[in-house]
Design a protein around this motif. Structure first.
Motif: not given
Ligand code: AMP
Ligand code: MG
Length: 411
Positions: A345-359
């Motif tokens: 779903r498209a949001g109305k606010r720029q969202e900053y997701l807490r993520v990490r990288r997997l390989w």
């Protein structure tokens, strides 16, 4: 209270913040051992050539290239040059035993590795000229810097590498820009983590979080204050901050009390002093973000939720501070990394997701913490960085998102 206006897009807020930036704080000269992590106020010039002299890159033999023969040749060792010896002179017809870092003696123009030579009592057998390059294994004087060169510009962050470079060119002290920061933690619910838990209260996590973020960003001079949810007390606290001209902060960073609730007094207090520049951003988390001017002091009102404090500090406050300190780049650089999830779903606010990288199969893929609640910090501890989903965007797994590691954001 002002009527809620439309949410300001994050890029516009950044433009406004960067335009409002100006030099803050005061200069302070510190020994190298205390300057790490700080921001240079004055450029650094080399006081010597670095390296100061042509020197050997290997342990071996220094010689005149022209004296090498068509076939291996034995010459007497007429000079010994360990590291630290003053530069000497090599007479013709002989070679110098030389060690890594030692000054190449005048007359010599080439250094052979000791593995390519055969040593006997007082002499050395050298290989044929073929396969030797004139000038090899010599690090030229001034390769890293010339006397008078600017090696670090004003606004540079003092990384360990920058400190090492300053030392290498004979600079033992650096002039940095120091900021005094007041941290306001607002809320009747807050108590200190050292106290026994009381009914209805929560521990103040934003205070230590903001202090540590500032410390990591090179601003150790932080004074924490607590503000109750009371308008008169808030006004008194702000007046007290401004009262003593010799001890005014250079920056005020507040958390909580800037939303639209009846108990949110901080923004209103700022506004009544004519200092509100803008608030309410199209950012998630962090919508109530407030910026203003408290009688000449930049004032950031961050939301109360701890992950919103983290996101707003990294993406809005720190770029402003970098610009104030003259850093060449105010904004961190994004790395495109494939999403390992959908955002349907498209949001109305720029969202900053807490993520990490997997390989996966040698390629990086972003994994998102399952709980993105702005009240949580455990997800931020789990994460390595933030991924940005712009306003109006949906994402399918495999599509690239702008990714910022916490290390990049704090650089
Ligand atoms: P507010 O913006 O004041 O309405 O606060 C929003 C949420 O953040 C509330 O759940 C507060 O309890 C929480 N909060 C505010 N300040 C802090 C703080 N210093 N540490 C932890 N949580 C806080
Ligand atoms: Mg509150």
């Amino acid at each position: 209270m002002s009527a809620p206006t439309a949410l300001m897009p994050v890029p516009r807020a950044l433009e406004r913040l960067l335009a409002a930036a100006r030099p803050l704080g005061r200069e302070q000269t510190l020994p190298l051992s205390e300057a790490g992590g700080g921001w240079l106020a004055l450029p650094v010039s080399a006081r010597v050539d670095m390296p100061p002299h042509d020197n050997a890159a290997v342990d071996g033999v220094a010689l005149r290239f022209a004296e090498l023969g068509e076939a291996p040749l034995t010459l007497p060792v007429t000079l010994r040059v360990p590291a630290g010896a003053a530069p000497g002179e090599l007479a013709g017809g002989g070679v110098a035993r030389i060690f890594t870092g030692a000054p190449v003696p005048a007359g010599a123009d080439t250094v052979l590795m000791q593995e390519d030579c055969r040593f006997t009592e007082g002499a050395v057998t050298l290989p044929a000229r073929d396969g030797v390059e004139a000038g090899q294994n010599i690090r030229p004087a001034g390769q890293d810097a010339r006397h008078g060169d600017t090696v670090l510009a004003a606004g540079a962050r003092l990384t360990p590498m920058a400190l090492g470079l300053a030392a290498s060119v004979g600079v033992p002290e650096l002039t940095v820009r120091r900021l005094r920061v007041t941290i306001l933690s607002s809320g009747d619910e807050l108590q200190d983590p050292a106290e026994a838990p009381r009914p209805g209260k929560i521990y103040n996590s934003n205070g230590p979080l903001m202090a540590a973020l500032l410390q990591q960003s090179g601003f150790p001079d932080v004074t924490p204050l607590w503000l109750p949810d009371d308008r008169a007390a808030t006004d008194r606290a702000l007046d007290a901050l401004l009262a003593d001209p010799d001890h005014r902060p250079d920056l005020v960073l507040a958390s909580g009390g800037v939303s639209v609730g009846e108990e949110d007094h901080l923004r209103a207090a700022l506004e009544s002093r004519g200092g509100l520049a803008f608030w309410r951003l199209a950012i998630k988390p962090g919508k109530p973000f407030t910026f203003g001017d408290l009688d000449g002091i930049p004032f950031f009102g961050l939301p109360g939720n701890p992950s919103a404090v983290l996101v707003c500090y990294l993406t809005l406050v720190l770029p402003f501070l970098r610009r104030c300190l003259g850093a060449p780049e105010a904004l961190p650089m994004a790395t495109p990394v494939a999403a390992g999830f959908d955002v349907p779903r498209a949001g109305k606010r720029q969202e900053y997701l807490r993520v990490r990288r997997l390989w996966r199969d040698g390629l990086a893929v972003l994994e998102k913490h399952p709980n993105q609640s702005s009240g949580m910090l455990s997800s931020a501890v789990w994460a390595e960085g933030l991924a940005v989903v712009p306003v109006g965007r949906t994402v399918q797994a495999g599509e690239p998102l702008d990714y910022y590691s916490f290390a990049d954001l704090l650089a």
